[in-house]
Design an enzyme around this catalytic site. Structure first.
Site, PDB file in Angstrom:
ATOM      1  N   LYS A 197       0.231  -1.490   0.076  1.00  0.00           N
ATOM      2  CA  LYS A 197      -0.357   0.430  -0.078  1.00  0.00           C
ATOM      3  C   LYS A 197       1.195   1.294  -0.014  1.00  0.00           C
ATOM      4  O   LYS A 197       0.553   1.691  -1.079  1.00  0.00           O
ATOM      5  CB  LYS A 197      -1.066  -0.119   1.325  1.00  0.00           C
ATOM      6  CG  LYS A 197      -1.944  -1.482   1.225  1.00  0.00           C
ATOM      7  CD  LYS A 197      -2.408  -0.772   2.687  1.00  0.00           C
ATOM      8  CE  LYS A 197      -2.147  -1.246   3.708  1.00  0.00           C
ATOM      9  NZ  LYS A 197      -1.464  -2.664   4.121  1.00  0.00           N
ATOM     10  N   ARG A 245      -9.395   0.865   8.905  1.00  0.00           N
ATOM     11  CA  ARG A 245      -9.229  -0.757   8.798  1.00  0.00           C
ATOM     12  C   ARG A 245     -10.618  -1.358   9.749  1.00  0.00           C
ATOM     13  O   ARG A 245      -9.881  -2.958  10.163  1.00  0.00           O
ATOM     14  CB  ARG A 245      -8.587   0.095  10.486  1.00  0.00           C
ATOM     15  CG  ARG A 245      -6.748  -0.058   9.726  1.00  0.00           C
ATOM     16  CD  ARG A 245      -6.231  -0.544   8.502  1.00  0.00           C
ATOM     17  NE  ARG A 245      -4.857  -1.015   9.104  1.00  0.00           N
ATOM     18  CZ  ARG A 245      -3.679  -0.787   8.967  1.00  0.00           C
ATOM     19  NH1 ARG A 245      -3.758   0.437   8.834  1.00  0.00           N
ATOM     20  NH2 ARG A 245      -2.968  -1.380  10.193  1.00  0.00           N
ATOM     21  N   ARG A 254      12.340  -5.699   5.125  1.00  0.00           N
ATOM     22  CA  ARG A 254      11.642  -3.813   4.726  1.00  0.00           C
ATOM     23  C   ARG A 254      12.550  -3.224   5.607  1.00  0.00           C
ATOM     24  O   ARG A 254      13.487  -2.941   7.107  1.00  0.00           O
ATOM     25  CB  ARG A 254      10.228  -3.893   4.906  1.00  0.00           C
ATOM     26  CG  ARG A 254       9.674  -1.772   5.282  1.00  0.00           C
ATOM     27  CD  ARG A 254       8.448  -1.560   5.352  1.00  0.00           C
ATOM     28  NE  ARG A 254       7.405  -2.008   6.534  1.00  0.00           N
ATOM     29  CZ  ARG A 254       6.119  -2.299   6.261  1.00  0.00           C
ATOM     30  NH1 ARG A 254       5.334  -1.540   5.323  1.00  0.00           N
ATOM     31  NH2 ARG A 254       6.012  -2.350   7.696  1.00  0.00           N
ATOM     32  N   ARG A 308      11.209  -0.267  11.095  1.00  0.00           N
ATOM     33  CA  ARG A 308       9.814  -0.192  11.867  1.00  0.00           C
ATOM     34  C   ARG A 308      10.025  -1.356  13.050  1.00  0.00           C
ATOM     35  O   ARG A 308      10.563  -2.228  13.031  1.00  0.00           O
ATOM     36  CB  ARG A 308       8.803   0.225  11.586  1.00  0.00           C
ATOM     37  CG  ARG A 308       8.519   0.804  10.568  1.00  0.00           C
ATOM     38  CD  ARG A 308       7.419   0.996   9.726  1.00  0.00           C
ATOM     39  NE  ARG A 308       6.456   0.304  10.496  1.00  0.00           N
ATOM     40  CZ  ARG A 308       5.244  -0.197   9.206  1.00  0.00           C
ATOM     41  NH1 ARG A 308       4.847   0.623   7.661  1.00  0.00           N
ATOM     42  NH2 ARG A 308       3.734  -0.290   9.795  1.00  0.00           N
ATOM     43  N   ARG A 352      -0.538  -7.948  13.620  1.00  0.00           N
ATOM     44  CA  ARG A 352      -0.991  -7.420  12.821  1.00  0.00           C
ATOM     45  C   ARG A 352      -1.932  -8.645  11.780  1.00  0.00           C
ATOM     46  O   ARG A 352      -3.458  -7.715  11.251  1.00  0.00           O
ATOM     47  CB  ARG A 352      -0.032  -6.760  11.936  1.00  0.00           C
ATOM     48  CG  ARG A 352       1.051  -6.041  12.967  1.00  0.00           C
ATOM     49  CD  ARG A 352       2.652  -5.065  12.214  1.00  0.00           C
ATOM     50  NE  ARG A 352       2.169  -4.469  11.445  1.00  0.00           N
ATOM     51  CZ  ARG A 352       3.320  -4.786  10.783  1.00  0.00           C
ATOM     52  NH1 ARG A 352       4.124  -5.227  11.402  1.00  0.00           N
ATOM     53  NH2 ARG A 352       2.871  -3.842   9.552  1.00  0.00           N
TER      54      ARG A 352
HETATM   55  P1  AP5 Z   1       4.646  -1.431   1.614  1.00  0.00           P
HETATM   56  O1  AP5 Z   1       4.333  -0.694   0.166  1.00  0.00           O
HETATM   57  O2  AP5 Z   1       5.704  -0.810   2.938  1.00  0.00           O
HETATM   58  O3  AP5 Z   1       3.240  -2.608   2.294  1.00  0.00           O
HETATM   59  P2  AP5 Z   1       2.348  -1.951   3.483  1.00  0.00           P
HETATM   60  O4  AP5 Z   1       0.845  -2.609   2.877  1.00  0.00           O
HETATM   61  O5  AP5 Z   1       2.476  -0.343   3.256  1.00  0.00           O
HETATM   62  O6  AP5 Z   1       2.503  -2.480   4.481  1.00  0.00           O
HETATM   63  P3  AP5 Z   1       2.437  -1.830   5.825  1.00  0.00           P
HETATM   64  O7  AP5 Z   1       3.860  -2.832   7.259  1.00  0.00           O
HETATM   65  O8  AP5 Z   1       3.121  -0.126   6.010  1.00  0.00           O
HETATM   66  O9  AP5 Z   1       0.726  -1.811   6.548  1.00  0.00           O
HETATM   67  P4  AP5 Z   1       0.919  -1.790   7.640  1.00  0.00           P
HETATM   68  O10 AP5 Z   1      -0.985  -0.973   7.121  1.00  0.00           O
HETATM   69  O11 AP5 Z   1       0.675  -2.705   8.573  1.00  0.00           O
HETATM   70  O12 AP5 Z   1       1.296  -0.354   8.267  1.00  0.00           O
HETATM   71  P5  AP5 Z   1       0.380   1.184   9.120  1.00  0.00           P
HETATM   72  O13 AP5 Z   1       1.567   2.070   9.005  1.00  0.00           O
HETATM   73  O14 AP5 Z   1      -1.164   1.139   8.275  1.00  0.00           O
HETATM   74  O15 AP5 Z   1       5.773  -2.732   1.388  1.00  0.00           O
HETATM   75  C1  AP5 Z   1       6.511  -3.577   2.092  1.00  0.00           C
HETATM   76  C2  AP5 Z   1       7.512  -5.051   2.073  1.00  0.00           C
HETATM   77  O16 AP5 Z   1       7.200  -4.600   0.645  1.00  0.00           O
HETATM   78  C3  AP5 Z   1       8.966  -3.232   1.519  1.00  0.00           C
HETATM   79  O17 AP5 Z   1       9.614  -3.761   2.266  1.00  0.00           O
HETATM   80  C4  AP5 Z   1       8.813  -2.993  -0.439  1.00  0.00           C
HETATM   81  O18 AP5 Z   1       9.559  -2.753  -0.499  1.00  0.00           O
HETATM   82  C5  AP5 Z   1       7.927  -4.657  -0.207  1.00  0.00           C
HETATM   83  N1  AP5 Z   1       7.177  -4.627  -2.001  1.00  0.00           N
HETATM   84  C6  AP5 Z   1       6.460  -3.931  -1.899  1.00  0.00           C
HETATM   85  N2  AP5 Z   1       5.357  -3.996  -2.836  1.00  0.00           N
HETATM   86  C7  AP5 Z   1       6.268  -5.507  -3.805  1.00  0.00           C
HETATM   87  C8  AP5 Z   1       5.944  -6.486  -4.721  1.00  0.00           C
HETATM   88  N3  AP5 Z   1       5.266  -6.175  -5.532  1.00  0.00           N
HETATM   89  N4  AP5 Z   1       6.780  -7.244  -4.714  1.00  0.00           N
HETATM   90  C9  AP5 Z   1       8.132  -7.251  -3.947  1.00  0.00           C
HETATM   91  N5  AP5 Z   1       8.370  -6.266  -2.681  1.00  0.00           N
HETATM   92  C10 AP5 Z   1       7.362  -5.481  -2.650  1.00  0.00           C
HETATM   93  O19 AP5 Z   1       0.369   0.675  10.208  1.00  0.00           O
HETATM   94  C11 AP5 Z   1       0.802   0.207  11.311  1.00  0.00           C
HETATM   95  C12 AP5 Z   1       0.130   0.065  12.842  1.00  0.00           C
HETATM   96  O20 AP5 Z   1      -0.668   1.758  13.102  1.00  0.00           O
HETATM   97  C13 AP5 Z   1      -1.307  -0.376  12.744  1.00  0.00           C
HETATM   98  O21 AP5 Z   1      -0.325  -1.768  12.890  1.00  0.00           O
HETATM   99  C14 AP5 Z   1      -1.978   0.134  13.543  1.00  0.00           C
HETATM  100  O22 AP5 Z   1      -1.005  -0.134  14.848  1.00  0.00           O
HETATM  101  C15 AP5 Z   1      -1.345   1.528  13.309  1.00  0.00           C
HETATM  102  N6  AP5 Z   1      -2.948   1.804  12.737  1.00  0.00           N
HETATM  103  C16 AP5 Z   1      -2.296   2.523  11.550  1.00  0.00           C
HETATM  104  N7  AP5 Z   1      -3.573   3.060  10.560  1.00  0.00           N
HETATM  105  C17 AP5 Z   1      -4.760   2.604  12.064  1.00  0.00           C
HETATM  106  C18 AP5 Z   1      -5.894   2.995  11.971  1.00  0.00           C
HETATM  107  N8  AP5 Z   1      -6.397   3.323  10.701  1.00  0.00           N
HETATM  108  N9  AP5 Z   1      -6.583   2.115  12.605  1.00  0.00           N
HETATM  109  C19 AP5 Z   1      -6.581   2.136  14.041  1.00  0.00           C
HETATM  110  N10 AP5 Z   1      -4.640   1.586  14.081  1.00  0.00           N
HETATM  111  C20 AP5 Z   1      -4.143   2.135  12.811  1.00  0.00           C
END
Ligand code: AP5
Length: 219
Positions: A13, A88, A127, A161, A172
């Site tokens: 994402k 979410r 990552r 992270r 997660r």
């Molecule tokens: P990346 O693009 O970073 O993946 P992502 O989907 O953004 O993953 P996240 O871990 O950031 O998602 P998340 O939803 O767990 O975290 P968030 O920060 O929202 O890609 C991942 C890796 O793969 C990278 O190394 C990249 O290079 C590689 N890659 C990408 N595409 C690829 C491909 N096609 N092929 C190969 N490799 C690839 O949330 C973190 C925390 O915040 C949550 O756990 C929660 O506690 C809190 N939080 C955030 N939003 C909310 C909400 N709305 N409500 C409640 N809590 C929330």
């Protein structure tokens, strides 16, 4: 256009939102990045959110919804935005509809990136992020062109992270299946859900995303 990226942790994402920002100049709102900034700055929100994030649990809706409401009211979101990490759960999805309805706006497109679970874990464990500009890399799947140097800003310091470890990723993923997956039928019913195979290389995924965004723009 107002676009949502849906997908499991590690689905891509953040990576794909960054491309949309570059390609269409859209405002990208990552609730995860906003929370991490608050945690680093030790703001009241950050202090409350830190434990939930470290345990891989969702931060309470009361915190995240008011944060999002304030963010989408800012001028850069007037002509459209991309949401990465929100909504979410069904409560957040309903609140978002309500917020947008009050502004005579709506969600135009929900892009769901599907990736199998083993790959998600590998992606997250490998990552790392540039400390200068926040660009995301992967040790083997997407390393910088020159080892140790950010492709975008030339910075030479990177970090991982706190929640990117094998234990927290399981929590997660559990939260994702329990609370976030039920959102998919919500948007499917609204007719705005586009499913994209996120298992391919990033540029192929981007190609399909740009295609659905352009098709939607011409509706
Ligand atoms: P990346 O693009 O970073 O993946 P992502 O989907 O953004 O993953 P996240 O871990 O950031 O998602 P998340 O939803 O767990 O975290 P968030 O920060 O929202 O890609 C991942 C890796 O793969 C990278 O190394 C990249 O290079 C590689 N890659 C990408 N595409 C690829 C491909 N096609 N092929 C190969 N490799 C690839 O949330 C973190 C925390 O915040 C949550 O756990 C929660 O506690 C809190 N939080 C955030 N939003 C909310 C909400 N709305 N409500 C409640 N809590 C929330």
């Amino acid at each position: 256009m107002n676009i949502i990226f849906l997908g499991a942790p590690g689905a891509g994402k953040g990576t794909q939102s960054a491309y949309l920002k570059k390609q269409f100049g859209m405002a990208v709102i990552s609730t995860g990045d906003m929370l991490r900034q608050s945690v680093n700055e030790k703001t009241p929100i950050g202090i409350k959110a830190a434990t939930y994030m470290e345990e891989g649990k969702l931060v309470p809706d009361s915190i995240i919804i008011s944060m999002l409401k304030e963010r989408i009211s800012q001028p850069d979101c007037e002509t459209g935005f991309v949401l990465d990490g929100f909504p979410r759960n069904l409560k957040q999805a309903g609140e978002l509809d309500h917020m947008l309805h009050q502004k005579n706006k709506s969600i135009d497109l929900v892009i769901y990136l599907s990736v199998n679970e083993d790959d998600l874990v590998d992606r997250i464990v490998g990552r790392f992020v540039c400390d200068g500009c926040g660009k995301t890399y992967h040790e083997t799947l997407a390393p910088p062109k020159k080892e140790g140097v950010c492709d975008v800003c030339g910075h030479e310091h990177f970090s991982k992270r706190k929640d990117d470890n094998k234990e927290t990723i399981q929590a997660r993923l559990k939260e994702y299946h329990r609370l976030t997956m039920p959102i998919l039928p919500f948007y499917e019913k609204q007719g705005c859900l586009a499913k994209i195979d996120g298992m391919r290389p990033p540029n192929e995924v981007t190609h399909d995303i740009v295609k659905v965004v352009k098709e939607h723009q011409t509706c």
